[in-house]
Scaffold this active site. Structure first.
Site, PDB file in Angstrom:
ATOM      1  N   ARG A  76       7.868   6.313  -7.069  1.00 17.26           N
ATOM      2  CA  ARG A  76       6.436   6.060  -7.020  1.00 17.26           C
ATOM      3  C   ARG A  76       6.166   4.681  -6.422  1.00 17.26           C
ATOM      4  O   ARG A  76       6.904   3.736  -6.670  1.00 17.26           O
ATOM      5  CB  ARG A  76       5.839   6.100  -8.429  1.00 17.26           C
ATOM      6  CG  ARG A  76       4.344   5.864  -8.466  1.00 17.26           C
ATOM      7  CD  ARG A  76       3.851   5.604  -9.876  1.00 17.26           C
ATOM      8  NE  ARG A  76       4.474   4.432 -10.466  1.00 17.26           N
ATOM      9  CZ  ARG A  76       4.141   3.169 -10.193  1.00 17.26           C
ATOM     10  NH1 ARG A  76       3.207   2.914  -9.325  1.00 17.26           N
ATOM     11  NH2 ARG A  76       4.762   2.175 -10.783  1.00 17.26           N
ATOM     12  N   VAL A  77       5.132   4.618  -5.610  1.00 18.30           N
ATOM     13  CA  VAL A  77       4.580   3.343  -5.161  1.00 18.30           C
ATOM     14  C   VAL A  77       3.103   3.346  -5.538  1.00 18.30           C
ATOM     15  O   VAL A  77       2.512   4.403  -5.749  1.00 18.30           O
ATOM     16  CB  VAL A  77       4.763   3.091  -3.642  1.00 18.30           C
ATOM     17  CG1 VAL A  77       6.221   2.839  -3.314  1.00 18.30           C
ATOM     18  CG2 VAL A  77       4.212   4.230  -2.820  1.00 18.30           C
ATOM     19  N   SER A  78       2.511   2.157  -5.616  1.00 17.48           N
ATOM     20  CA  SER A  78       1.148   2.039  -6.127  1.00 17.48           C
ATOM     21  C   SER A  78       0.055   2.371  -5.130  1.00 17.48           C
ATOM     22  O   SER A  78      -1.027   2.789  -5.510  1.00 17.48           O
ATOM     23  CB  SER A  78       0.917   0.628  -6.661  1.00 17.48           C
ATOM     24  OG  SER A  78       1.802   0.381  -7.729  1.00 17.48           O
ATOM     25  N   THR A  79       0.329   2.156  -3.842  1.00 18.33           N
ATOM     26  CA  THR A  79      -0.730   2.395  -2.855  1.00 18.33           C
ATOM     27  C   THR A  79      -0.218   3.242  -1.699  1.00 18.33           C
ATOM     28  O   THR A  79       0.983   3.312  -1.454  1.00 18.33           O
ATOM     29  CB  THR A  79      -1.265   1.064  -2.273  1.00 18.33           C
ATOM     30  OG1 THR A  79      -0.237   0.441  -1.518  1.00 18.33           O
ATOM     31  CG2 THR A  79      -1.760   0.131  -3.360  1.00 18.33           C
ATOM     32  N   GLN A  89       2.116   1.576   0.881  1.00 22.04           N
ATOM     33  CA  GLN A  89       3.493   1.233   0.543  1.00 22.04           C
ATOM     34  C   GLN A  89       4.447   2.366   0.916  1.00 22.04           C
ATOM     35  O   GLN A  89       4.050   3.514   1.057  1.00 22.04           O
ATOM     36  CB  GLN A  89       3.603   0.900  -0.944  1.00 22.04           C
ATOM     37  CG  GLN A  89       2.864  -0.383  -1.312  1.00 22.04           C
ATOM     38  CD  GLN A  89       2.881  -0.643  -2.803  1.00 22.04           C
ATOM     39  OE1 GLN A  89       2.658   0.257  -3.604  1.00 22.04           O
ATOM     40  NE2 GLN A  89       3.137  -1.878  -3.174  1.00 22.04           N
TER      41      GLN A  89
END
Length: 185
Positions: free
Chosen positions: A7-10, A13
Site C-alpha cells: 500500500r502507498v498513501s497517494t 506514489q
C-alpha cells in the site's frame, strides 16, 4: 498460501519497491492499493481478508503499510490469530509464528501509533501557532450570490434542502455551515 499486501498513501506514489520485495520473498498472490493507511475501509485489504484460510501467511514490506493505528494493527493481528494466519513483516523482521515475533509485532505497533500521534500533535501545534499569528487554515469562505440565495430559500421554509441545493448549486454541508454561522453571530 502466501499472500502479500502492499500500500502507498497517494496515487502519485509508486508500489514497485514493495511489490519487488514481496515477489522476492515468494508471495503467491499480492493485493495492493493506493489509499491512506489511516482508513480502515481499504477494499484490497478487505478482499485479502476474505480469502485468508487457516495456515495462510500474510507478508508485508513493513507494518506502516498495513496500518498506522496501533488499535487497527492489533485488530488485524487478532483477526489473523482467530483465522490461524501468520504475519511476516520484512522490514521489521517480524514472524508471528514465533513468540518473539508476536512480542516484536506488539512493540512495533505501539511505535507506529506513537509516530502517528507525534505527527498529529505537531500539526495541531502548527495550526495553533499560525492562528496566533492571525492566519486561518482551510478554504477561504466566500459569501457569494448562490449562498445568499440558498439561505434566503431556506429561511422561506418553502423548499426542502435537496431542492435548495439543486437550485443553487450550494452543497448541503456548505449551506448548513453558513446557517450555523448565522445562528452563532
Amino acid at each position: 498460501m502466501i499472500f502479500g499486501y502492499a500500500r502507498v498513501s497517494t496515487i502519485d506514489q509508486n508500489l514497485d519497491r514493495q511489490l519487488d520485495k514481496l515477489k522476492e520473498y515468494g508471495v503467491e498472490k499480492i493485493f495492493n492499493e493506493k489509499v491512506t493507511g489511516t482508513r480502515k475501509d481499504r477494499p484490497e485489504l478487505s478482499k485479502m481478508m476474505e480469502q485468508l484460510r487457516r495456515g495462510d501467511t500474510v507478508v508485508i514490506e513493513s507494518l506502516s503499510r498495513l496500518g498506522r493505528s496501533t488499535k487497527h494493527l492489533i485488530e488485524l493481528m487478532e483477526n489473523f490469530n482467530e483465522l490461524g494466519v501468520n504475519l511476516i513483516s520484512l522490514k521489521e523482521n517480524i514472524d508471528t509464528t514465533t513468540p518473539t515475533g508476536k512480542l516484536v509485532f506488539n512493540i512495533f505497533a505501539s511505535i507506529s501509533q506513537f509516530e502517528r500521534d507525534l505527527i498529529s500533535e505537531r500539526t495541531k501545534e502548527g495550526l495553533s501557532s499560525a492562528k496566533a499569528r492571525g492566519r486561518k487554515g482551510g478554504r477561504p469562505k466566500k459569501e457569494n450570490a448562490s449562498i445568499k440565495k440558498a439561505i434566503k430559500l431556506y429561511n422561506s421554509k418553502e423548499y426542502s434542502i435537496k431542492e435548495i441545493t439543486e437550485m443553487t448549486g450550494v452543497s448541503k454541508p456548505t449551506l448548513y455551515r453558513y446557517l450555523k454561522e448565522q445562528v452563532n453571530n
